[in-house]
Enzyme design. Structure first.
Site, mmCIF file in Angstrom:
data_model
loop_
_atom_site.group_PDB
_atom_site.id
_atom_site.type_symbol
_atom_site.label_atom_id
_atom_site.label_comp_id
_atom_site.label_asym_id
_atom_site.label_seq_id
_atom_site.Cartn_x
_atom_site.Cartn_y
_atom_site.Cartn_z
ATOM 1 N N GLY A 1 0.825 -1.197 0.000
ATOM 2 C CA GLY A 1 0.000 0.000 0.000
ATOM 3 C C GLY A 1 0.859 1.248 0.000
ATOM 4 O O GLY A 1 0.854 2.010 -0.949
ATOM 5 N N PHE A 2 1.572 1.438 1.088
ATOM 6 C CA PHE A 2 2.512 2.550 1.233
ATOM 7 C C PHE A 2 1.818 3.903 1.123
ATOM 8 O O PHE A 2 2.446 4.903 0.805
ATOM 9 C CB PHE A 2 3.647 2.439 0.192
ATOM 10 C CG PHE A 2 4.198 1.046 0.045
ATOM 11 C CD1 PHE A 2 4.829 0.437 1.124
ATOM 12 C CD2 PHE A 2 4.076 0.337 -1.127
ATOM 13 C CE1 PHE A 2 5.323 -0.852 1.017
ATOM 14 C CE2 PHE A 2 4.564 -0.953 -1.247
ATOM 15 C CZ PHE A 2 5.201 -1.551 -0.167
ATOM 16 N N GLY B 1 0.837 -6.178 4.486
ATOM 17 C CA GLY B 1 2.153 -6.792 4.580
ATOM 18 C C GLY B 1 2.823 -6.350 5.872
ATOM 19 O O GLY B 1 3.958 -6.707 6.187
ATOM 20 N N THR B 2 2.065 -5.577 6.621
ATOM 21 C CA THR B 2 2.554 -5.039 7.885
ATOM 22 C C THR B 2 2.590 -6.098 8.966
ATOM 23 O O THR B 2 3.256 -5.930 9.976
ATOM 24 C CB THR B 2 1.603 -3.923 8.332
ATOM 25 O OG1 THR B 2 0.252 -4.446 8.227
ATOM 26 C CG2 THR B 2 1.721 -2.723 7.425
ATOM 27 N N ILE C 1 6.445 -4.016 21.276
ATOM 28 C CA ILE C 1 6.542 -4.652 19.958
ATOM 29 C C ILE C 1 5.801 -5.972 20.032
ATOM 30 O O ILE C 1 6.118 -6.837 20.846
ATOM 31 C CB ILE C 1 8.025 -4.868 19.584
ATOM 32 C CG1 ILE C 1 8.739 -3.526 19.429
ATOM 33 C CG2 ILE C 1 8.144 -5.701 18.307
ATOM 34 C CD1 ILE C 1 8.161 -2.590 18.381
ATOM 35 N N ASN D 1 5.467 -8.356 17.744
ATOM 36 C CA ASN D 1 6.053 -9.525 17.098
ATOM 37 C C ASN D 1 7.415 -9.114 16.555
ATOM 38 O O ASN D 1 7.511 -8.285 15.650
ATOM 39 C CB ASN D 1 5.127 -9.995 15.959
ATOM 40 C CG ASN D 1 5.669 -11.217 15.226
ATOM 41 O OD1 ASN D 1 6.866 -11.344 14.976
ATOM 42 N ND2 ASN D 1 4.776 -12.118 14.864
ATOM 43 N N GLN E 1 9.237 -4.709 9.108
ATOM 44 C CA GLN E 1 8.719 -3.360 8.864
ATOM 45 C C GLN E 1 9.847 -2.333 8.877
ATOM 46 O O GLN E 1 9.924 -1.459 8.025
ATOM 47 C CB GLN E 1 7.706 -3.002 9.956
ATOM 48 C CG GLN E 1 6.378 -3.683 9.773
ATOM 49 C CD GLN E 1 5.543 -2.966 8.736
ATOM 50 O OE1 GLN E 1 4.949 -1.930 8.983
ATOM 51 N NE2 GLN E 1 5.533 -3.494 7.538
ATOM 52 N N GLY F 1 3.479 3.147 16.500
ATOM 53 C CA GLY F 1 3.484 2.614 15.137
ATOM 54 C C GLY F 1 4.895 2.392 14.620
ATOM 55 O O GLY F 1 5.825 3.110 14.986
ATOM 56 N N GLU G 1 6.235 3.182 9.426
ATOM 57 C CA GLU G 1 6.765 4.296 8.639
ATOM 58 C C GLU G 1 8.096 4.811 9.136
ATOM 59 O O GLU G 1 8.865 5.403 8.388
ATOM 60 C CB GLU G 1 5.718 5.419 8.596
ATOM 61 C CG GLU G 1 4.446 4.876 7.954
ATOM 62 C CD GLU G 1 3.285 5.845 7.895
ATOM 63 O OE1 GLU G 1 3.284 6.690 7.011
ATOM 64 O OE2 GLU G 1 2.376 5.714 8.734
#
Lengths: 752, 344, 204
Positions: free
Chosen positions: A261-262, A489-490, A641, A643, A650, A714, A717
């Site tokens: 996506g990005f 894919g995150t 975190i 995982n 990421q 998050g 990014e």
């Protein structure tokens, strides 16, 4: 921990191991704050080719559509030359403004709507930019659709587009209401004994997710199912309902897997309503692939920026004045901007601060979100400037950043919920071997390689949005989570599985997660790195209710069968809504209306950011001037975190993007036409495997029990932010050449 | 893509009969081998052949050496050639130029016959919209005043600055290679590789001397023993899978530190595969040194003309030539047998 | 060598064709006939895909990728560029990795094709390369993954996986926009030995 948080006093040494951080790390480890490195739960589907992306869904007897895009940069259509296209065997319909489909446009997302731009396709014969969708061909086969689209052309009345910075006819829009000030920048800068003033430029970038944009519309009666890659299925549903003039309850957006996506799939594409309307009119499912070339202009992009940074420091290195001004390109009609100065001026303490923002309206498509939209371009400016002033000060660039670290927002003094920047620099530097750094230009060269090391600070605001979830648990211990959030894919499928398993005391293998369907309870837009924090926070509420109803404790060794026996039913379902701190109480309700309320970053009561440190090595061949990045280390502290495995991916993925941003990626605009002349992924370069030899991401443990119930920041990014500057700084270290425009390519170094 | 007839004849004679020349470049039927250029251009509607003649059933295979002469069939793939001992050990420049080009998947199907005829990547040629004298003779050249970073600085004309995009030809040209072809009426003929491509001048639509029905069937060349001392240096924006910004194929015949003979081919900078003969002449009898290499580079680019975005290719090209000369001079040629291509 | 015009029998796969292909196939068959009548631009092809023989009369323009995805519902093979630039459409043709987007189905007539759907064993046991991608998180969004895995198997079988550096070079024809290259390379390092000795989908 408010008591842990103190105003950081500058230390003159490199000792960055402060007591609070050590404690935070220890607590993080004790609390299991870094989740198990569970392999992706959706992985088996992905490695066997069974994961179905938008274009993979079979529909009965489809027609195929193909877009036709404008071949002029500004003008209006005067004639449609469709004779040849109509002769193509199998053509069923050709649409343009002349026979506009029965569809409209939802509101522009930046104005509170869902659409990627404010105007409606085919509404008028005007062409606003090169590559705008002006026609749509529908045919029996994919081959006929392609052939007819190639045969369809238009006559235009044209005028010269103003498509790039500096072109005659662009319009500047100053946005004084975006200016942030603290103190008197001008006098502080004048008084500063050491200062730099530099201009920086970043290039237009295109997401180029591997998945082609594609859309299939399938009507059964008045019910419409749309398969489309989306980072926001709920928004697509609401927006499309408005565009088609139908009840949103009749629309289902299906997108269980997104092929990257990005940010590029966050707002409703212009062609979706065209495909749905064509399908409605023709009475058959219609399937569209948008070509790679068309994807460059028919969707959004990251616009180019021009920036000015003025930074003044005392002889001791403490920043006294920081100004960051930016100009961003946008479309003629829409005022899209990212305003990364909001984040850059919060990175370091400074006595006086000032920002400035202007957009430059040009004949281009409307820009949109792209991975760390604001921070990616603007941290190139800031972190290059910090390196420049470190040189002026003859200070180690890591030490200078540590010296200016702050535990409160420098603009308004609001404390950070947590901030582990020093620890990121410590761990990252140790892994990278920063102690071997010698600052003299060219001092690390070997043989025919010019070698440089560079660092930069990375950050991303911790953002959250309201979220609703539905969780079902049955007596066998099988649980199901339903939420209209997304896994790009995150790792969302996996970490949400882990969250449910942990909250309910069951095994991850007992949890099934359903995402990416607008019929599910509205979740989060997959943007702003909000997914994990927001969804996990909602999951915690729902699971707590389930536990309460069942009368079980979290973390205890529960006999579920006995609990259900006492409960008297074989299953239990809970719906929960979560409202992030700073949002209105009814915020979750607005999710149902296709509205997104994202909070976080700098708020009134708290400032929430994740931090990281990027260390890069560049090697430049003495002869060919080819620039390579043989080594990069990123160290990131982002709260809990979920995982370790997917989190590292990421971070690493973001860092790879950073290499592209720094060295490869630019959409080359021909100013005469406004056309992207490298609209393919052979000439719009992104890093390949050979460009990424040795890269590591370090998870720096951090406990933040203030930011949200999940303690999660998050991570999607932050990995890209600062990378370009770290590379540019390393190029300077290797060559003595300060390059302030990215991408940096060998052209820039060939005369060194 | 426009409809086309597909045929896969089983002999060279049948193939050249079947191909349907139209007498206008680009209008006739096309030979199809790996398809990596042709099908790409057909998808862009830049190539619109009425028929496609697939040569997959022709036995133009094999790499052999007899009486000191190497013969390579036109259907040998890039991958096959790159790892063949004759290429790998006896003339590494040939192997290098192959494995540094394209991607493994493309090299697995792209053939040497087709590769030599690879078309330009000029975006104004490929967009099927802009004025382009190569695609649409007489329409003008949008590249000269446009985005021309990747375009040529050598062999250009006022009509065209499109770069020859291939790599292999720039290396093969070092060995005075003969191209074997076949036509329907005229039968076989032989063309010197150096004469195969033609400069754009006023007719960039003509790229080679081949007739429309003329099929490349193979190559013949002799490898001097010193071809072992050869390299292909390719400067590009990323580490792999990118077109050359500038490349140099160099083979050196050394007597100690003295250059008896040098051969230099250039890529990524010229409109055709480019042999830098003046620079070769200059190097004769010279001692290998940084200054000699750079001087050879300067000579090689003496006639170069830069445009708005590609002028950097001139200094870059000089340096690439210099590096290729050093790399060739430093190459260990004592025991190269058994090495494999690529990223060792 | 004119285009063959022999009447074509069948039009459905001899085995294993999806229901979808049957439905949509009828409409396409009609179009193919229409085009054929007008210009003779169709071709008969027979391919063995993942061990199943398919026979089709196709528009000559049909790429192998179009055939897999739009006719046979083998959508594991992805389309990322349609121009041989990204590797998402990688399949094995007679054991060799190729881009199916730049290969006409007609060119592959008579060939043996392996797609991602044919990599695991018939019993559904993951190929060692698939298992290693899973373990090393050699993907994120998963879109390039089928192409990466098929390409990785091809890379190993070609003998181009002898070192990490060689793997990186010889996997550079498969773009991964998520940037999972580190995991991909690690996965191939781990699975290369098992891949050498293993069969793909029960075939070598």
């Amino acid at each position: 921990m408010a008591d842990d948080r103190m105003t950081f006093e500058a230390t003159p040494t490199m000792d960055i191991e402060t007591q609070d951080k050590v404690e935070s790390a220890e607590r993080a480890a004790e609390n299991g704050n870094v989740g198990a490195a569970l392999s992706r739960v959706d992985g088996p589907l992905k490695v066997t080719g069974q994961a179905r992306y938008a274009a993979d869904f079979a529909v009965p007897n489809p027609l195929y559509a193909h877009l036709v895009i404008s071949t002029v940069g500004k003008g209006r259509i005067t004639a449609i030359k469709d004779e040849a296209a109509r002769k193509v065997k199998g053509v069923r319909a050709i649409y343009s403004h002349a026979n506009k489909l029965d569809s409209g446009s939802a509101k522009f997302f930046a104005a509170g709507g869902q659409a990627q731009q404010s105007w409606e396709p085919f509404a008028e014969p005007d062409v606003r930019f090169y590559g705008e969708t002006v026609g749509l061909v529908v045919a029996e086969t994919i081959l006929a659709a392609r052939e007819a689209a190639a045969a369809l052309s238009f006559d235009y009345e044209t005028s010269d587009p103003a498509a790039v910075f500096g072109a005659d006819g662009v319009e500047r829009q100053d946005m004084p209401d975006k200016t942030i000030t603290k103190g008197d920048f001008t006098s502080a800068f004048e008084a500063a004994p050491v200062k730099i003033a530099s201009d920086y430029e970043t290039a237009p970038n295109v997401h180029n997710a591997m998945e082609l944009f594609a859309t299939t519309a399938h009507w059964v009666g008045d019910k419409l199912t749309v398969y489309v890659p989306s980072q926001w299925v709920k928004g697509f549903q609401i927006g499309l309902a408005e565009e088609l003039g139908i009840d949103e309850a009749n629309i289902e957006i299906v997108c269980p897997f997104v092929g990257g996506g990005f940010g590029g799939k966050g707002s409703l594409f212009t062609w979706v309503s065209l495909i749905a309307a064509a399908s409605r009119e023709l009475g058959r499912p219609v399937k569209l692939y948008v070509t790679r070339e068309q994807g460059f202009t028919t969707a959004s992009f990251r616009a180019e920026t021009r920036q000015r940074v003025r930074l003044g420091a005392g002889e001791d290195g403490r920043f006294q004045a920081l100004e960051h001004a930016g100009e961003e390109l946008t479309s003629r009609a829409d005022n899209y901007f990212v305003n990364g100065q909001e984040a850059t001026v919060r990175m370091y303490q400074a006595d006086a601060i000032r920002t400035e923002l202007a957009t430059i309206h040009a004949d281009r498509q409307t820009p949109g979100f792209m991975r760390a939209p604001a921070e990616t371009p603007y941290f190139f400016g800031l972190e290059s400037a910090v390196d420049e002033i470190a040189r002026e000060l003859s200070m180690d660039p890591v030490e200078l950043r540590i010296k200016n670290d702050t535990m409160v927002d420098p603009v308004d003094g609001v404390p950070y919920t947590s901030r582990s920047l020093k620890e990121c620099f410590r761990q990252g530097g140790e892994a990278f071997g920063w102690s071997n750094y010698t600052p003299e230009i060219g001092s690390m060269n070997e043989d025919e390689w010019l070698i440089g090391w560079g660092v930069a600070t990375s950050t991303y605001p911790t953002q959250m949005s309201p979220c609703t979830v539905r969780i079902h648990l049955d007596v066998t211990g099988e649980a199901r989570l339903q939420v209209a959030s997304h896994d790009l894919g995150t790792g969302a499928y996996t970490v949400l599985t882990q969250a449910v398993a942990e909250e309910l005391g069951i095994e991850p293998s007992q949890v099934r997660v359903e995402l990416g369907d607008s019929r599910l309870p509205p979740g989060t837009i997959a943007g702003g790195s909000i997914t994990t924090a927001s969804n996990v926070s909602a999951i915690m509420i729902a699971c707590e209710r389930i536990r309460n109803r069942l009368g079980i404790e979290k973390g205890s060794d529960t006999d579920l069968a006995a609990a259900f026996d006492r409960f008297g039913q074989a299953g239990i379902e809970e719906y929960a809504e979560w409202t992030p701190p700073g949002a209105k109480k009814d915020a979750p309700k607005t999710l149902y209306n296709g509205k997104v309320k994202i909070v976080g970053g700098p708020e009134e009561d708290y400032t929430a950011f994740a931090f990281g440190a990027i260390f890069s090595e560049v090697r430049i061949n003495k002869y060919t001037r080819e620039i390579r990045v043989p080594r990069m280390t990123g160290a990131f502290a982002a709260g809990r975190i979920m995982n370790a495995k997917t989190a590292k991916s990421q971070y690493l993925g973001g860092m790879v993007w950073g290499i592209g941003h720094a060295l490869h990626e630019v959409a080359e605009v021909d100013p005469r036409t406004g056309a992207y002349m490298n609209d393919n992924i052979s000439e719009y370069l992104v890093p390949v495997n050979a460009d990424v030899p040795n890269m590591d991401a370090i998870i720096v443990p951090e406990v933040d029990d203030k930011v949200n119930p999940a303690g999660v920041k998050g991570i999607g990014e932050i990995g890209i932010v600062g990378v370009a500057a770290s590379i540019a700084n390393a190029v300077h270290h290797a060559t003595g050449k300060r390059l302030r425009r990215i991408p940096i390519r060998l052209d820039d170094l060939v005369d060194v | 893509m426009k409809p086309f007839r597909y045929q896969a004849p089983s002999s060279v004679d049948a193939a050249v009969e079947a191909v349907e020349p139209m007498g206008v470049p680009g209008q006739g039927g096309a030979f199809l081998a790996g398809g990596t250029t042709l099908i790409d251009l057909m998808k862009l509607s830049v190539a619109t052949p009425p028929s496609v003649t697939d040569i997959k059933n022709l036995s133009l295979d094999g790499i052999e050496e007899a009486d000191g002469e190497v013969r390579v069939g036109a259907r040998v793939t890039m991958a096959e050639a790159a790892s063949h001992p004759i290429f790998l050990d006896r003339a590494p420049v040939l192997s290098d130029a192959l494995w540094k080009a394209a991607s493994p998947q493309l090299r697995n199907v792209a053939t040497l016959g087709g590769n030599i005829l690879q078309r330009t990547r000029c975006p104004y040629f490929r967009d099927n919209v802009s004025p382009c004298n190569k695609r649409d003779p007489g329409s003008g050249c949008a590249a000269i005043g446009g985005i021309n970073r990747l375009l040529a600085v050598l062999g250009t004309s006022e009509s065209c600055i499109a770069t020859y995009a291939g790599d292999f030809a720039n290396a093969l040209i070092l060995f005075d290679t003969t191209v074997e072809t076949h036509r329907a009426a005229e039968g076989p003929r032989q063309i010197e590789l150096e004469d195969l491509h033609v400069l754009p001048e006023d007719h960039p639509e003509r790229e080679t001397v081949l007739a429309d029905d003329e099929l490349i069937t193979g190559y013949r060349f002799r490898l001097p023993d010193w071809a072992r001392r050869s390299v292909y240096v390719k400067a590009r924006d990323r580490e792999s899978y990118a077109f050359a910004l500038a490349s140099a194929a160099v083979a050196l015949d050394l007597d100690g530190e003295t250059i008896r003979e040098a051969r230099i081919g250039l890529g990524g900078v010229a409109t055709v595969p480019w042999r830098a003969r003046e620079a070769e002449d200059f190097l004769k009898g010279k001692t290998v040194s940084e200054e000699t290499g750079l001087q050879a580079g300067r000579i090689a680019f003496e006639s170069a003309q830069g445009y708005e975005h590609n002028a950097f290719k001139i200094p870059l090209g000089r340096q690439v030539v210099a590096k290729a000369i050093f790399d060739a001079a430093r190459k260990d040629v004592s025991g190269s047998a058994g090495q494999s291509e690529g990223a060792n | 060598m004119a285009v063959t015009r022999r009447s074509f029998l069948g039009g459905t796969a001899t085995a294993g064709a999806s229901a979808l292909a049957g439905v949509a196939g009828a409409a396409r068959q009609a179009i193919a006939q229409e085009v054929d009548d007008a210009g003779g631009e169709s071709v008969d092809v027979s391919l063995v895909i993942n061990g199943v023989t398919y026979e089709r009369r196709l528009d000559t323009r049909t790429s192998l990728l179009d055939l897999l995805r739009e006719e046979l519902d083998l959508t594991g093979t992805k389309v990322g560029c349609n121009h041989g630039q990204c590797g998402a459409c990688t399949v094995l043709m007679n054991g060799t990795r190729i881009n199916s987007c730049l290969t006409l189905a007609a060119m592959a007539d008579g060939a043996r094709i392996t797609t991602i759907e044919g990599v695991a064993s018939a019993e559904g046991e993951l190929h060692p390369m698939q298992a290693a991608f899973l373990e090393h998180d050699g993907f994120q969004c998963g879109y390039c993954t089928p192409g990466q895995i098929v390409s990785a198997i091809g890379c190993v079988k070609e003998g181009h996986a002898t070192s990490e550096a060689e793997i990186r070079e010889y996997m550079s024809g498969n773009l991964c926009r998520c940037g999972a290259y580190k995991g991909i390379t690690e996965a191939i390092m781990e699975a290369r030995e098992a891949t050498h000795s293993s069969e793909v989908g029960g075939q070598s």
